[in-house]
Design a protein around this motif. Structure first.
Motif, PDB file in Angstrom:
ATOM      1  N   THR A  50     122.364  47.249  33.676  1.00 19.79           N
ATOM      2  CA  THR A  50     122.157  47.274  32.233  1.00 19.79           C
ATOM      3  C   THR A  50     122.026  48.711  31.733  1.00 19.79           C
ATOM      4  OG1 THR A  50     121.170  45.069  32.181  1.00 19.79           O
ATOM      5  CG2 THR A  50     120.575  46.566  30.385  1.00 19.79           C
ATOM      6  N   PHE A  86     127.988  52.846  26.948  1.00 19.74           N
ATOM      7  CA  PHE A  86     128.243  52.436  25.561  1.00 19.74           C
ATOM      8  C   PHE A  86     127.696  53.443  24.554  1.00 19.74           C
ATOM      9  CE2 PHE A  86     128.701  47.501  25.956  1.00 19.74           C
ATOM     10  CZ  PHE A  86     129.832  47.672  26.729  1.00 19.74           C
ATOM     11  N   LEU A 139     124.370  41.950  22.886  1.00 23.02           N
ATOM     12  CA  LEU A 139     123.292  42.932  22.900  1.00 23.02           C
ATOM     13  C   LEU A 139     123.667  44.207  22.149  1.00 23.02           C
ATOM     14  CD1 LEU A 139     120.510  43.948  23.722  1.00 23.02           C
ATOM     15  CD2 LEU A 139     121.479  44.587  25.944  1.00 23.02           C
ATOM     16  N   ASP A 140     124.851  44.735  22.385  1.00 23.83           N
ATOM     17  CA  ASP A 140     125.269  45.959  21.704  1.00 23.83           C
ATOM     18  C   ASP A 140     125.237  45.773  20.189  1.00 23.83           C
ATOM     19  OD1 ASP A 140     126.458  48.730  22.003  1.00 23.83           O
ATOM     20  OD2 ASP A 140     128.043  47.758  20.832  1.00 23.83           O
ATOM     21  N   TRP A 146     124.285  54.475  24.350  1.00 27.89           N
ATOM     22  CA  TRP A 146     122.870  54.347  24.022  1.00 27.89           C
ATOM     23  C   TRP A 146     122.045  55.349  24.808  1.00 27.89           C
ATOM     24  CZ3 TRP A 146     121.892  51.888  19.807  1.00 27.89           C
ATOM     25  CH2 TRP A 146     122.770  50.885  19.380  1.00 27.89           C
ATOM     26  N   PHE A 169     124.617  43.763  28.745  1.00 31.40           N
ATOM     27  CA  PHE A 169     125.620  44.106  27.733  1.00 31.40           C
ATOM     28  C   PHE A 169     126.922  43.324  27.901  1.00 31.40           C
ATOM     29  CE2 PHE A 169     122.905  47.850  27.495  1.00 31.40           C
ATOM     30  CZ  PHE A 169     122.880  48.110  26.136  1.00 31.40           C
ATOM     31  N   SER A 187     124.699  42.891  34.012  1.00 30.81           N
ATOM     32  CA  SER A 187     124.458  43.711  32.829  1.00 30.81           C
ATOM     33  C   SER A 187     124.146  42.853  31.608  1.00 30.81           C
ATOM     34  CB  SER A 187     125.673  44.590  32.518  1.00 30.81           C
ATOM     35  OG  SER A 187     125.462  45.284  31.308  1.00 30.81           O
ATOM     36  N   THR A 236     125.518  50.466  31.963  1.00 30.10           N
ATOM     37  CA  THR A 236     126.421  49.992  30.914  1.00 30.10           C
ATOM     38  C   THR A 236     125.971  50.508  29.554  1.00 30.10           C
ATOM     39  OG1 THR A 236     126.789  47.972  32.202  1.00 30.10           O
ATOM     40  CG2 THR A 236     127.524  47.958  29.914  1.00 30.10           C
ATOM     41  N   GLY A 237     124.678  50.437  29.282  1.00 30.85           N
ATOM     42  CA  GLY A 237     124.157  50.929  28.009  1.00 30.85           C
ATOM     43  C   GLY A 237     124.462  52.399  27.806  1.00 30.85           C
TER      44      GLY A 237
END
Length: 187
Positions: A125, A132, A99-100, A134, A94, A92, A128-129
């Motif tokens: 990725t 988070f 990145l976040d 996104w 992230f 990932s 995970t995004g």
């Protein structure tokens, strides 16, 4: 259609030279590279944010280790002036990176992802995004993946691996689009 604004970040994942030769298994999508380059060209023409992702492996013998030719970006995929780079050592982009935080500093709302491989670093990725918070988008025809060994000595074709991951990602974690949809929406 996904709006292409200064809040729409392009995230090319692991477009690195190592994946073009052994010991990596065969891939299926001969258009992944040209589609990825078309996306980079579009984002650059529109002046939209791009954050490149590179895998720097810490594993001994990996073709993705820093300093080895395979760690380099494939032709045309290296960041240009002003484009950001996130370096990761796990699947990932992230995890273990900023990145976040970078996305928050950009005021991002949407993250558009493509790269290698659909079922590993791209999928992880995106998952995970999404976790988070996104809004994630997969450009499925600008991705590629590898033939994988089945549990009984068979080979699962890369296209099948890709299709299954595209379906699971689209069902729960992201919007799925094709390159032409994004390029056409900006015309």
């Amino acid at each position: 259609m996904l709006p292409l604004t200064e809040k729409t970040v392009l995230l090319p994942v692991d477009m690195q030279a190592a994946f073009d030769s052994a010991p990596w298994p065969p891939r299926w999508n001969v258009n992944a590279g040209s589609n990825g380059l078309a996306l980079l060209d579009l984002w650059r023409r529109l002046g939209l944010p791009i954050i490149h992702v590179r895998h720097d492996s810490a594993e001994p013998g990996s073709t993705l280790r820093p300093g080895l030719p395979g760690n380099q970006f494939r032709p045309g995929f290296a960041p240009k002036d002003g484009e950001q780079l996130v370096v990761k050592s796990v699947n990932s982009a992230f995890i273990g990176t900023d990145l976040d935080l970078r996305l928050r500093r950009l005021g991002a709302e949407d993250v558009v992802v493509f790269g290698i491989s659909t079922d590993m670093c791209v999928s992880t990725t995106i998952r995970t995004g999404a976790n988070f918070g996104w809004r994630m988008t997969l450009v499925e025809d600008a991705c590629d993946c590898f033939d994988l060994p089945g549990g009984d000595g068979t080979v699962i074709p890369a296209r099948t691996v890709h299709d299954v991951h595209r379906a699971t990602l689209g069902f729960e974690f992201c919007k799925v689009v094709k390159t032409a949809e994004l390029v056409g929406s900006a015309s």
